[in-house]
Design an enzyme around this catalytic site. Structure first.
Site, PDB file in Angstrom:
ATOM      1  N   GLU A   1       0.833  -1.199   0.000  1.00  0.00           N
ATOM      2  CA  GLU A   1       0.000   0.000   0.000  1.00  0.00           C
ATOM      3  C   GLU A   1       0.870   1.252   0.000  1.00  0.00           C
ATOM      4  OE1 GLU A   1      -2.331  -0.824   3.512  1.00  0.00           O
ATOM      5  OE2 GLU A   1      -2.919  -2.737   2.621  1.00  0.00           O
TER       6      GLU A   1
ATOM      7  N   GLU B   1      -4.505  -6.671   2.558  1.00  0.00           N
ATOM      8  CA  GLU B   1      -3.305  -7.363   3.051  1.00  0.00           C
ATOM      9  C   GLU B   1      -3.309  -8.843   2.749  1.00  0.00           C
ATOM     10  OE1 GLU B   1      -4.861  -5.041   4.731  1.00  0.00           O
ATOM     11  OE2 GLU B   1      -3.350  -3.516   5.175  1.00  0.00           O
TER      12      GLU B   1
ATOM     13  N   PHE C   1       1.935  -1.667   8.543  1.00  0.00           N
ATOM     14  CA  PHE C   1       2.290  -1.789   9.957  1.00  0.00           C
ATOM     15  C   PHE C   1       2.321  -3.280  10.296  1.00  0.00           C
ATOM     16  CE2 PHE C   1       0.884   2.523   9.820  1.00  0.00           C
ATOM     17  CZ  PHE C   1       1.581   3.185  10.822  1.00  0.00           C
TER      18      PHE C   1
ATOM     19  N   ASP D   1       1.295  -4.847  12.682  1.00  0.00           N
ATOM     20  CA  ASP D   1       0.002  -5.302  13.204  1.00  0.00           C
ATOM     21  C   ASP D   1      -0.873  -5.925  12.110  1.00  0.00           C
ATOM     22  OD1 ASP D   1      -0.185  -3.394  15.984  1.00  0.00           O
ATOM     23  OD2 ASP D   1       1.103  -2.721  14.359  1.00  0.00           O
ATOM     24  N   PHE D   2      -0.739  -5.402  10.892  1.00  0.00           N
ATOM     25  CA  PHE D   2      -1.639  -5.874   9.832  1.00  0.00           C
ATOM     26  C   PHE D   2      -1.142  -7.143   9.156  1.00  0.00           C
ATOM     27  CE2 PHE D   2      -2.164  -1.070   9.607  1.00  0.00           C
ATOM     28  CZ  PHE D   2      -2.929  -1.087  10.753  1.00  0.00           C
TER      29      PHE D   2
ATOM     30  N   HIS E   1      -1.510  -0.343  16.246  1.00  0.00           N
ATOM     31  CA  HIS E   1      -0.405   0.043  15.361  1.00  0.00           C
ATOM     32  C   HIS E   1       0.940  -0.037  16.076  1.00  0.00           C
ATOM     33  CE1 HIS E   1      -3.605   1.900  12.926  1.00  0.00           C
ATOM     34  NE2 HIS E   1      -2.738   2.117  11.968  1.00  0.00           N
TER      35      HIS E   1
HETATM   36  C1  LIG Z   1      -5.585  -3.133   7.600  1.00  0.00           C
HETATM   37  C2  LIG Z   1      -4.933  -1.813   7.451  1.00  0.00           C
HETATM   38  N1  LIG Z   1      -4.121  -1.592   6.417  1.00  0.00           N
HETATM   39  C3  LIG Z   1      -3.525  -0.400   6.270  1.00  0.00           C
HETATM   40  C4  LIG Z   1      -3.734   0.594   7.166  1.00  0.00           C
HETATM   41  C5  LIG Z   1      -3.057   1.953   6.999  1.00  0.00           C
HETATM   42  N2  LIG Z   1      -4.087   2.908   6.568  1.00  0.00           N
HETATM   43  C6  LIG Z   1      -4.782   3.642   7.459  1.00  0.00           C
HETATM   44  S1  LIG Z   1      -5.967   4.528   6.748  1.00  0.00           S
HETATM   45  C7  LIG Z   1      -5.574   3.998   5.211  1.00  0.00           C
HETATM   46  C8  LIG Z   1      -6.361   4.469   4.052  1.00  0.00           C
HETATM   47  C9  LIG Z   1      -7.805   4.143   4.201  1.00  0.00           C
HETATM   48  O1  LIG Z   1      -8.516   4.588   3.100  1.00  0.00           O
HETATM   49  P1  LIG Z   1     -10.081   4.626   3.124  1.00  0.00           P
HETATM   50  O2  LIG Z   1     -10.627   3.323   3.624  1.00  0.00           O
HETATM   51  O3  LIG Z   1     -10.535   5.070   1.795  1.00  0.00           O
HETATM   52  O4  LIG Z   1     -10.433   5.708   4.223  1.00  0.00           O
HETATM   53  P2  LIG Z   1      -9.989   7.245   4.266  1.00  0.00           P
HETATM   54  O5  LIG Z   1      -8.664   7.310   4.941  1.00  0.00           O
HETATM   55  O6  LIG Z   1      -9.937   7.731   2.872  1.00  0.00           O
HETATM   56  O7  LIG Z   1     -11.042   7.918   5.086  1.00  0.00           O
HETATM   57  C10 LIG Z   1      -4.511   3.111   5.282  1.00  0.00           C
HETATM   58  C11 LIG Z   1      -3.900   2.445   4.120  1.00  0.00           C
HETATM   59  C12 LIG Z   1      -4.565   0.317   8.257  1.00  0.00           C
HETATM   60  N3  LIG Z   1      -4.796   1.220   9.219  1.00  0.00           N
HETATM   61  N4  LIG Z   1      -5.170  -0.885   8.362  1.00  0.00           N
END
Ligand SMILES: Cc1ncc(C[n+]2csc(CCOP(=O)(O)OP(=O)(O)O)c2C)c(N)n1
Lengths: 318, 325
Positions: free
Chosen positions: B29, B60, B83, B85-86, B129
């Site tokens: 990502e 993931e 992270f 955690d994921f 995290h």
């Molecule tokens: C399982 C997981 N993968 C990656 C992340 C890191 N991460 C946090 S928010 C995000 C983007 C999320 O996008 P979206 O679902 O469209 O929500 P937005 O942030 O646009 O509100 C990512 C990749 C995470 N928190 N959890």
């Protein structure tokens, strides 16, 4: 028709979200706040329109960008601010922080640091409502990015075959961090994914609080009648970077500016004035009250005590 | 030799391996234009293009599973999980698939992939995290588990991991990313399964991994002034574990403190302690083996609580004194 009181409540909640987020940003910049957080500025109409369509007894699940959902569900700004400052008086006694605010008592089943993590939890809450016949509906908030997680698909399928009282609300703010929806999802309209699960899917202007309200209300009624889940996609935009460490290199200034011109709050204020629902003076008064509330919350949080080290292991097990 | 950051060393290692072998690619990502959440992959998109530096959706399980499939069929994927955690979302693909395939297929296939992710607490990112979780993977036969502590090690180890024909879990620590150290230019490797003595000493052996290495070294520096001579052993890889280096050190000092950056219950320190107690070093022990690990709690958000949740330099100083009592 929506009552005037309800409309003014909507405006107030949107303003609370906007000002809360601006204050949080300020506290971060002043190095008073720790960790990270994801601001909801620009998306206020989605949380507020949706939460206006449910009752107090209903449930929501939220995301890493959860302050808006919490406020729209009736969250107490004092407790939220205290949580963000890591204080004992916060919603999670300073243990959770921005990404984990929850208030199970008021039906907020929690923000979530795991993208998509709340989707099956919402579905499970709806299962419990169905089994208990308690008449509750669950609103499940998540982003466009989250709709690419396996749990999204597994949950929608299950909710559909079991006809669970849950409304999936995708906040399509066009990006999952730096990745635009066109590069991450095979369909640009997330609502289309509903077809695979044989449930209604609707697209709504997520910057128009009244449209969001109307569409969510219909889905909530359907859920309450036992007819099963719906997927609603609110098209919106986050004004700020993804989180506090985002330099925003993947979006153009023009794009951000064009969305700022579609400000959901200014738009609703104009609607209220043009339709004589409220006068400018009344709106100003609400703004002053919100301002006061924010100031009080900040003071409350700043002077609240920190959690004691002795209690560090409290709450791991029931 | 140049002083560079852990991130830079890691990136150099990945870049050099991508230059060396066209089958190496990276996916995850925001690894492209954004350069990764911690900027590890910054610049790689420009150099290698979108085919080999692939931005993925937030998926993931698929990222890990695709890496397994690509590895099984001749590529050498590096999967970045934002992270650590994921990595829990990847568990089926890593634990039931990647780790098992070679053996299940009678040794006739291999899965040369690397799953990398930043772990650990100390940034206020709270419970979802901040976990370290390496012990989880170290439990599974078929996986190798690496947790480098210095810029030199991270570069040499990532190269070994990429060249290794097995699935390798590569655990970086967020707080190490901006630390600096000497790293020679160009190609060198640090073999998997070789511990490193980060500081020689004769009074007590501290076995520390990842972020606990610089903390143990700092503690050793403090105790030196009190006349205590601490040896710091960094296993660098948990699987394979370099028992010989550990054993030799314990035989020399007769006292041992194990320091982990994770909760204590069933942690990797228990495994190391059991091997010491059950091996040739047992007879040389002058004190019970001691472990210092995180509390058995999710990582709290509040900074004071967060600090208390895992061992800090002061805790290591105290721990060493206790072993010496
Ligand atoms: C399982 C997981 N993968 C990656 C992340 C890191 N991460 C946090 S928010 C995000 C983007 C999320 O996008 P979206 O679902 O469209 O929500 P937005 O942030 O646009 O509100 C990512 C990749 C995470 N928190 N959890």
């Amino acid at each position: 028709m929506i009552s005037r009181d309800k409309m003014l409540w909507m405006l107030r909640k949107m303003l609370e979200i906007r000002r809360f987020e601006e204050k949080v940003d300020e506290l971060f910049k002043a190095n008073l706040m720790w960790g990270t957080c994801h601001l909801y500025i620009g998306e206020e109409a989605t949380a507020v329109g949706a939460c206006a369509a449910i009752e107090e007894k209903d449930y929501i699940t939220s995301t890493h960008r959860g302050h808006g959902h919490c406020i729209a569900k009736g969250g107490d700004l004092n407790k939220m601010m205290a949580e963000l400052l890591g204080k004992e008086t916060g919603y999670c006694r300073g243990r959770g922080g921005s990404m984990h605010i929850a208030d199970v008592e008021s039906g907020n089943l929690g923000a979530n640091g795991v993208v998509g993590g709340g989707i099956p939890i919402a579905t499970g809450a709806a299962l419990s409502s169905k089994m208990k016949k308690d008449g509750r509906v669950t609103l499940c908030f998540f982003g466009d990015g989250a709709s690419n997680q396996g749990v999204f698909h597994e949950s929608l399928n299950l909710a559909s075959i079991w006809k669970l009282p849950v409304v999936y609300i995708c906040e399509n703010n066009q990006y999952g961090m730096s990745v635009p929806v066109q590069k991450a999802s095979a369909v640009v309209d997330i609502a289309e994914k509903s077809r695979a699960y044989n449930i209604p899917g609707e697209i709504v202007d997520g910057n128009d609080v009244l449209s969001v309200y109307a569409v969510v209300k219909k889905a909530v009624e359907r859920a309450r009648k036992g007819e099963g889940p719906s997927l609603i996609e609110c098209k919106t935009y986050r004004w700020m970077g993804h989180s506090k460490s985002d330099a925003n290199v993947y979006r153009s200034k023009e794009e951000i500016k064009s969305w700022k011109e579609k400000c959901p709050i200014r738009r609703f204020e104009e609607y209220l004035i043009n339709n004589r629902v409220a006068s400018e003076q009344e709106i100003e008064k609400i703004k002053r009250e919100v301002e006061e509330y924010i100031q009080k919350a900040e003071e409350f949080a700043l002077k609240s005590p920190e959690p004691s080290i002795d209690g560090i292991s409290d709450g791991v097990y029931a | 030799m140049a002083q560079i950051t852990y991130i830079q060393a890691l990136r150099d290692g990945i870049r050099e391996e991508m230059q060396r072998d066209e089958n190496v690619f990276i996916m995850g990502e925001d690894v492209g234009l954004y350069g990764g959440a911690f900027k590890v992959t910054q610049g790689l998109l420009d150099e290698f293009g979108e085919e080999r530096v692939r931005d993925t959706p937030i998926s993931e399980a698929a990222i890990a599973g695709l890496a397994v499939g690509a590895a099984l069929t001749g590529m050498r994927p590096i999967a970045e999980i934002m992270f650590f955690d994921f990595t829990t979302l990847t568990m089926d693909q890593i634990i039931n698939q990647a780790a098992k395939i070679r053996y299940m297929f009678g040794g006739k296939a291999k899965v040369p992939m690397v799953l990398r992710a930043p772990m650990g607490c100390g940034t206020g990112a709270a419970a979802q995290h901040s976990q370290s979780l390496v012990a989880l993977f170290a439990h599974i036969p078929g996986l190798k588990v690496v947790m480098p502590s210095t810029p030199y090690d991270v570069k040499g180890l990532i190269k070994s991991a990429i060249r290794d024909d097995n699935p390798v879990i590569f655990a970086e620590h967020k707080l190490l990313y901006w630390t600096k150290g000497e790293v020679p230019e160009g190609d060198y490797i640090v073999p998997l399964g070789e511990a490193d003595i980060k500081r020689k000493g004769k009074d007590v052996t501290v076995i520390a991994g990842s972020i606990m290495v610089p903390r143990a070294l700092e503690a050793a520096g403090i105790l030196e002034k009190e006349g205590i001579d601490v040896e710091v052993v960094d296993p660098r890889t948990l699987v394979p574990l370099d028992e010989d280096t550990i054993m030799e050190s314990v035989i020399k000092t007769g006292r041992v403190l194990i320091v982990e950056d994770d909760c204590r219950n069933n942690g990797w320190g228990a495994e190391v302690a059991a091997r010491i107690a059950g091996g040739e070093a047992f007879d040389y022990l002058d004190a019970p083996i001691m472990r210092l690990a995180g509390l058995d709690i999710p990582i709290p958000y509040n900074p004071k609580l967060e600090k208390k949740a895992v061992p800090q330099v002061e805790d290591i100083v105290d721990g060493i004194k206790q072993v010496l009592l």
